[in-house]
Motif scaffolding. Structure first.
Motif, PDB file in Angstrom:
ATOM      1  N   GLN A  63       0.842  -1.174   0.000  1.00 33.26           N
ATOM      2  CA  GLN A  63       0.000   0.000   0.000  1.00 33.26           C
ATOM      3  C   GLN A  63       0.896   1.250   0.000  1.00 33.26           C
ATOM      4  O   GLN A  63       2.072   1.182   0.374  1.00 33.26           O
ATOM      5  CB  GLN A  63      -0.902   0.006   1.236  1.00 33.26           C
ATOM      6  N   PRO A  64       0.355   2.404  -0.411  1.00 34.17           N
ATOM      7  CA  PRO A  64       1.155   3.630  -0.408  1.00 34.17           C
ATOM      8  C   PRO A  64       1.795   3.930   0.946  1.00 34.17           C
ATOM      9  O   PRO A  64       2.934   4.397   1.011  1.00 34.17           O
ATOM     10  CB  PRO A  64       0.141   4.706  -0.799  1.00 34.17           C
ATOM     11  N   TRP A 137       7.037  10.552  -3.410  1.00 29.59           N
ATOM     12  CA  TRP A 137       5.583  10.741  -3.489  1.00 29.59           C
ATOM     13  C   TRP A 137       5.085  10.599  -4.925  1.00 29.59           C
ATOM     14  O   TRP A 137       4.043   9.989  -5.178  1.00 29.59           O
ATOM     15  CB  TRP A 137       5.238  12.113  -2.923  1.00 29.59           C
ATOM     16  N   TYR A 138       5.844  11.139  -5.871  1.00 33.60           N
ATOM     17  CA  TYR A 138       5.464  11.049  -7.284  1.00 33.60           C
ATOM     18  C   TYR A 138       5.391   9.584  -7.730  1.00 33.60           C
ATOM     19  O   TYR A 138       4.403   9.148  -8.331  1.00 33.60           O
ATOM     20  CB  TYR A 138       6.467  11.822  -8.140  1.00 33.60           C
ATOM     21  N   ASN A 141       2.497   7.560  -5.989  1.00 40.46           N
ATOM     22  CA  ASN A 141       1.190   7.823  -6.611  1.00 40.46           C
ATOM     23  C   ASN A 141       1.094   7.210  -7.999  1.00 40.46           C
ATOM     24  O   ASN A 141       0.013   6.795  -8.434  1.00 40.46           O
ATOM     25  CB  ASN A 141       0.933   9.331  -6.683  1.00 40.46           C
ATOM     26  N   LEU A 142       2.218   7.148  -8.692  1.00 41.08           N
ATOM     27  CA  LEU A 142       2.229   6.615 -10.049  1.00 41.08           C
ATOM     28  C   LEU A 142       2.142   5.097 -10.064  1.00 41.08           C
ATOM     29  O   LEU A 142       1.445   4.513 -10.915  1.00 41.08           O
ATOM     30  CB  LEU A 142       3.509   7.072 -10.773  1.00 41.08           C
ATOM     31  N   GLY A 145      -0.549   3.727  -5.848  1.00 44.02           N
ATOM     32  CA  GLY A 145      -1.833   4.277  -5.425  1.00 44.02           C
ATOM     33  C   GLY A 145      -1.662   5.652  -4.821  1.00 44.02           C
ATOM     34  O   GLY A 145      -0.546   6.164  -4.690  1.00 44.02           O
ATOM     35  N   GLU A 146      -2.767   6.251  -4.441  1.00 44.04           N
ATOM     36  CA  GLU A 146      -2.745   7.655  -4.024  1.00 44.04           C
ATOM     37  C   GLU A 146      -2.292   7.820  -2.573  1.00 44.04           C
ATOM     38  O   GLU A 146      -2.790   7.178  -1.661  1.00 44.04           O
ATOM     39  CB  GLU A 146      -4.131   8.265  -4.171  1.00 44.04           C
ATOM     40  N   LEU A 147      -1.319   8.700  -2.409  1.00 48.91           N
ATOM     41  CA  LEU A 147      -0.923   9.193  -1.094  1.00 48.91           C
ATOM     42  C   LEU A 147      -1.192  10.692  -1.122  1.00 48.91           C
ATOM     43  O   LEU A 147      -0.622  11.414  -1.940  1.00 48.91           O
ATOM     44  CB  LEU A 147       0.561   8.928  -0.819  1.00 48.91           C
ATOM     45  N   SER A 148      -2.077  11.167  -0.257  1.00 46.55           N
ATOM     46  CA  SER A 148      -2.553  12.545  -0.346  1.00 46.55           C
ATOM     47  C   SER A 148      -1.439  13.552  -0.109  1.00 46.55           C
ATOM     48  O   SER A 148      -0.445  13.276   0.574  1.00 46.55           O
ATOM     49  CB  SER A 148      -3.679  12.785   0.663  1.00 46.55           C
ATOM     50  N   LEU A 149      -1.632  14.740  -0.671  1.00 47.51           N
ATOM     51  CA  LEU A 149      -0.680  15.832  -0.481  1.00 47.51           C
ATOM     52  C   LEU A 149      -0.642  16.253   0.983  1.00 47.51           C
ATOM     53  O   LEU A 149       0.427  16.608   1.504  1.00 47.51           O
ATOM     54  CB  LEU A 149      -1.064  17.021  -1.363  1.00 47.51           C
TER      55      LEU A 149
END
Length: 258
Positions: A63-64, A137-138, A141-142, A145-149
């Protein structure tokens, strides 16, 4: 004006030593190493000859939150080592070579001298760390999966305090000893000792700075800032202030004694 002049001197010195190039590059490299390696591991194995016949590799479903903690784990080891190495001679080296005496023979405040050096290395460390985490982080997310800002900003803030503590420890030991290698050794040894003591007395030292990384993981999973993380941040910030004050006092005594 005096503090700003000293601060600019330190920035220029770090630029001349190319620290503003190689330190961010190394921080970026260690931050993206785990995300890329874990994602492309099957292709890497295949490119190097593949697995033996009949053997299978079962990769976890990362997971992220898992991957970003891998990046922080690299900063906990290699990152701390880099900070200790780049800052180990900032005062110790000048004291050993007599440069500090040439600077302090003028009406230069001990407080300004110490804090300008501290601020220059804190800036270098935080900028390099932020660049590394932005790259991580880039790719997270790529690929995963999504890791929020918002989560990233929280990581930069709270873990940035931990890295500031490492810089503060190094500056403190710089004021006590003239041997850069000894300064780096004591800085790293103190960090290791803090971690060991925190592990042994975890039921007491709940707000230890060494537990910031663990609380960050909890924060990412739950989406909320744990109260223990806020407490550890306050203790870390207080320790930083105490280390800076102790550095000024120790440096003044050393210079007056010499």
């Amino acid at each position: 004006m005096q503090w700003w002049t000293l601060f600019q001197k330190e920035l220029i010195e770090n630029m001349r030593n190319v620290k503003w190039i190689w330190v961010p590059l190394i921080m970026i490299l260690i931050a993206i190493m785990d995300p890329l390696t874990n994602y492309y591991l099957p292709q890497i194995i295949e490119a190097t000859g593949g697995m033996p016949e009949g053997a299978k590799i079962q990769l976890p479903d990362y997971q992220p939150s898992d991957v970003v903690m891998m990046s922080l784990g690299q900063f906990n080891t290699i990152g701390v080592l880099i900070i200790a190495l780049i800052s180990m001679g900032t005062i110790a080296g000048e004291r050993k070579n007599g440069v500090s005496e040439l600077i302090l023979v003028k009406p230069v405040s001990y407080l300004n001298y110490i804090t300008a050096k501290w601020a220059s290395f804190v800036l270098l460390t935080l900028v390099s760390f932020s660049m590394g985490m932005l790259a991580s982080w880039y790719y997270i997310n790529l690929l995963f999966g999504e890791l929020s800002l918002v989560a990233l900003l929280h990581i930069l803030f709270f873990y940035g305090l931990w890295l500031m503590l490492v810089v503060s420890l190094s500056i403190f030991y710089n004021t006590l000893f003239k041997t850069p290698g000894l300064v780096a050794f004591l800085t790293i040894s103190t960090i290791v000792l803090m971690g060991a003591v925190t592990t042994v007395f975890s039921h007491i030292l709940e707000w230890s700075p060494s537990r910031i990384t663990n609380y960050i993981q909890k924060m990412i999973v739950t989406g909320n800032v744990p109260s223990d993380l806020a407490g550890a941040a306050i203790v870390t910030l207080s320790t930083i202030v105490l280390l800076i004050a102790a550095s000024v006092v120790a440096f003044r005594k050393k210079e007056l004694a010499s």
